[in-house]
Design a protein around this motif. Structure first.
Motif, PDB file in Angstrom:
ATOM      1  N   ASP A 166       0.649  -1.247   0.169  1.00  0.00           N
ATOM      2  CA  ASP A 166       0.150   0.017   0.002  1.00  0.00           C
ATOM      3  C   ASP A 166       0.772   1.299   0.123  1.00  0.00           C
ATOM      4  O   ASP A 166       1.792   1.383   0.661  1.00  0.00           O
ATOM      5  CB  ASP A 166      -0.994   0.030   1.418  1.00  0.00           C
ATOM      6  N   LYS A 167       0.609   2.218  -0.968  1.00  0.00           N
ATOM      7  CA  LYS A 167       1.284   3.673  -0.904  1.00  0.00           C
ATOM      8  C   LYS A 167       0.478   4.573  -0.677  1.00  0.00           C
ATOM      9  O   LYS A 167       0.637   5.731  -0.987  1.00  0.00           O
ATOM     10  CB  LYS A 167       1.827   3.672  -2.282  1.00  0.00           C
ATOM     11  N   ALA A 168      -0.918   4.550  -0.313  1.00  0.00           N
ATOM     12  CA  ALA A 168      -2.083   5.223  -0.329  1.00  0.00           C
ATOM     13  C   ALA A 168      -2.362   5.972   1.200  1.00  0.00           C
ATOM     14  O   ALA A 168      -3.527   6.059   1.363  1.00  0.00           O
ATOM     15  CB  ALA A 168      -3.203   4.985  -0.877  1.00  0.00           C
ATOM     16  N   THR A 169      -1.262   6.082   1.926  1.00  0.00           N
ATOM     17  CA  THR A 169      -1.458   6.598   3.239  1.00  0.00           C
ATOM     18  C   THR A 169      -0.368   7.955   3.354  1.00  0.00           C
ATOM     19  O   THR A 169       0.484   8.118   2.494  1.00  0.00           O
ATOM     20  CB  THR A 169      -1.092   5.471   4.426  1.00  0.00           C
ATOM     21  N   GLY A 170      -0.625   8.617   4.389  1.00  0.00           N
ATOM     22  CA  GLY A 170      -0.013   9.820   4.602  1.00  0.00           C
ATOM     23  C   GLY A 170      -0.346  11.197   4.001  1.00  0.00           C
ATOM     24  O   GLY A 170       0.139  12.002   4.108  1.00  0.00           O
ATOM     25  N   TYR A 171      -1.750  10.997   3.401  1.00  0.00           N
ATOM     26  CA  TYR A 171      -2.536  11.993   2.871  1.00  0.00           C
ATOM     27  C   TYR A 171      -2.882  13.235   3.839  1.00  0.00           C
ATOM     28  O   TYR A 171      -3.286  12.879   5.075  1.00  0.00           O
ATOM     29  CB  TYR A 171      -3.379  11.547   2.073  1.00  0.00           C
ATOM     30  N   LYS A 172      -2.887  14.239   3.482  1.00  0.00           N
ATOM     31  CA  LYS A 172      -3.761  15.249   4.139  1.00  0.00           C
ATOM     32  C   LYS A 172      -5.033  15.817   3.410  1.00  0.00           C
ATOM     33  O   LYS A 172      -4.962  15.542   2.351  1.00  0.00           O
ATOM     34  CB  LYS A 172      -2.812  16.508   4.397  1.00  0.00           C
ATOM     35  N   GLU A 173      -6.008  16.432   4.308  1.00  0.00           N
ATOM     36  CA  GLU A 173      -7.352  16.798   3.471  1.00  0.00           C
ATOM     37  C   GLU A 173      -6.899  17.935   2.441  1.00  0.00           C
ATOM     38  O   GLU A 173      -6.092  18.962   2.765  1.00  0.00           O
ATOM     39  CB  GLU A 173      -8.336  17.543   4.820  1.00  0.00           C
ATOM     40  N   GLY A 174      -7.462  17.723   1.550  1.00  0.00           N
ATOM     41  CA  GLY A 174      -7.509  18.635   0.487  1.00  0.00           C
ATOM     42  C   GLY A 174      -5.970  18.177  -0.864  1.00  0.00           C
ATOM     43  O   GLY A 174      -6.437  18.745  -1.882  1.00  0.00           O
ATOM     44  N   GLU A 175      -5.316  17.360  -0.368  1.00  0.00           N
ATOM     45  CA  GLU A 175      -4.549  16.782  -1.495  1.00  0.00           C
ATOM     46  C   GLU A 175      -4.936  15.878  -2.416  1.00  0.00           C
ATOM     47  O   GLU A 175      -6.011  15.202  -2.227  1.00  0.00           O
ATOM     48  CB  GLU A 175      -3.426  16.018  -0.577  1.00  0.00           C
ATOM     49  N   LEU A 176      -4.233  16.155  -3.545  1.00  0.00           N
ATOM     50  CA  LEU A 176      -4.634  15.248  -4.876  1.00  0.00           C
ATOM     51  C   LEU A 176      -4.415  13.756  -4.404  1.00  0.00           C
ATOM     52  O   LEU A 176      -3.410  13.335  -4.042  1.00  0.00           O
ATOM     53  CB  LEU A 176      -3.909  15.471  -6.016  1.00  0.00           C
ATOM     54  N   ARG A 177      -5.759  12.862  -4.597  1.00  0.00           N
ATOM     55  CA  ARG A 177      -5.580  11.620  -4.466  1.00  0.00           C
ATOM     56  C   ARG A 177      -5.299  10.819  -5.583  1.00  0.00           C
ATOM     57  O   ARG A 177      -4.764   9.807  -6.007  1.00  0.00           O
ATOM     58  CB  ARG A 177      -6.928  10.938  -3.728  1.00  0.00           C
ATOM     59  N   GLY A 178      -6.004  11.292  -6.899  1.00  0.00           N
ATOM     60  CA  GLY A 178      -5.909  10.644  -8.139  1.00  0.00           C
ATOM     61  C   GLY A 178      -7.035  11.229  -9.054  1.00  0.00           C
ATOM     62  O   GLY A 178      -7.198  12.361  -9.133  1.00  0.00           O
ATOM     63  N   GLY A 179      -7.802  10.338  -9.643  1.00  0.00           N
ATOM     64  CA  GLY A 179      -8.562  10.664 -10.704  1.00  0.00           C
ATOM     65  C   GLY A 179      -9.776   9.591 -10.750  1.00  0.00           C
ATOM     66  O   GLY A 179      -9.584   8.540 -10.834  1.00  0.00           O
ATOM     67  N   ILE A 180     -10.918   9.997 -11.502  1.00  0.00           N
ATOM     68  CA  ILE A 180     -11.979   9.249 -12.057  1.00  0.00           C
ATOM     69  C   ILE A 180     -11.806   9.309 -13.503  1.00  0.00           C
ATOM     70  O   ILE A 180     -11.840  10.298 -13.865  1.00  0.00           O
ATOM     71  CB  ILE A 180     -13.495   9.670 -11.427  1.00  0.00           C
ATOM     72  N   SER A 181     -11.646   8.077 -14.211  1.00  0.00           N
ATOM     73  CA  SER A 181     -11.495   7.993 -15.367  1.00  0.00           C
ATOM     74  C   SER A 181     -12.585   7.334 -16.274  1.00  0.00           C
ATOM     75  O   SER A 181     -13.062   6.154 -15.833  1.00  0.00           O
ATOM     76  CB  SER A 181     -10.073   7.394 -15.700  1.00  0.00           C
TER      77      SER A 181
END
Length: 216
Positions: A189-204
């Motif tokens: 898993d590389k999907a932790t450590g985020y803060k509110e408002g940061e870019l997560r990814g996209g819906i394609s």
């Protein structure tokens, strides 16, 4: 599965659903479209954008109801079930693709589930989203040619909300049972450590269309 979209029917449905064309193509709602191709592009953009917002709404409902989903109505005990926005979004996207031929996909440069890995087009778009000067919330869309047919590609950036931090925040701040679940099911898993408002990814969104339709 390949689907031959009946564009005239699609355009009629979208005309009823949308009261004004999107500004992404420089349209004035009081002026007719310059060509049938422009009208088709606008309709496809509107369809893709609405599908994206629908999936985001679904994800949001799942996110804000995690306590309801994971708490037993009988014992009142909390037991994390893993029914989180990304899991539901992936399953819904796959089911929708089987039913319609339209692909709705969640993707990111920092993956948890490897099945959501971006293709080259999506990766390029995600890298653009991550640029400091990229206008927030702005989708990228274009029609590309594949095998003699047109394929409409659309992707919209997704940002971390407060509810997302339950699974994507700093590891030490994630509930122990959730953290253990993630470590077991997603060891890379590389999907932790985020803060509110940061870019997560996209819906394609990928919509198959016939080239002759675009040439009319």
């Amino acid at each position: 599965m390949k689907l031959n979209l009946k564009i005239p029917v699609l355009l009629l449905a979208l005309t009823l659903l949308t009261t004004a064309p999107t500004t992404a193509f420089g349209s004035d709602k009081n002026q007719p479209a310059e060509s049938s191709t422009a009208t088709t592009e606008e309709a496809l953009y509107n369809l893709a954008n609405k599908l994206t917002e629908m999936l985001l709404s679904l994800r949001n409902v799942i996110a804000v109801n995690q306590d309801v989903i994971n708490t037993s109505s009988v014992s009142g005990e909390y037991c994390f079930k893993g029914l989180v926005p990304a899991v539901v979004g992936t399953q819904v996207g796959y089911d929708f693709y089987i039913r319609t031929g339209i692909r709705v996909k969640q993707t990111s440069l920092t993956l948890r589930n490897l099945t959501n890995a971006p293709d080259e087009w999506e990766r390029n778009a995600l890298e653009r989203f991550g640029a400091p000067d990229y206008p927030k919330e702005t989708p990228i869309a274009e029609t590309v040619t594949a095998g003699g047919n047109g394929v409409y590609r659309f992707i919209k950036p997704v940002y971390i909300s407060k509810a997302c931090l339950q699974c994507h925040g700093e590891k030490e701040q994630i509930r122990r049972d959730i953290r253990e679940y993630l470590e077991f099911h997603y060891p890379n898993d590389k999907a932790t450590g985020y803060k509110e408002g940061e870019l997560r990814g996209g819906i394609s969104i990928t919509i198959p269309i016939t080239k002759p339709t675009l040439d009319k």
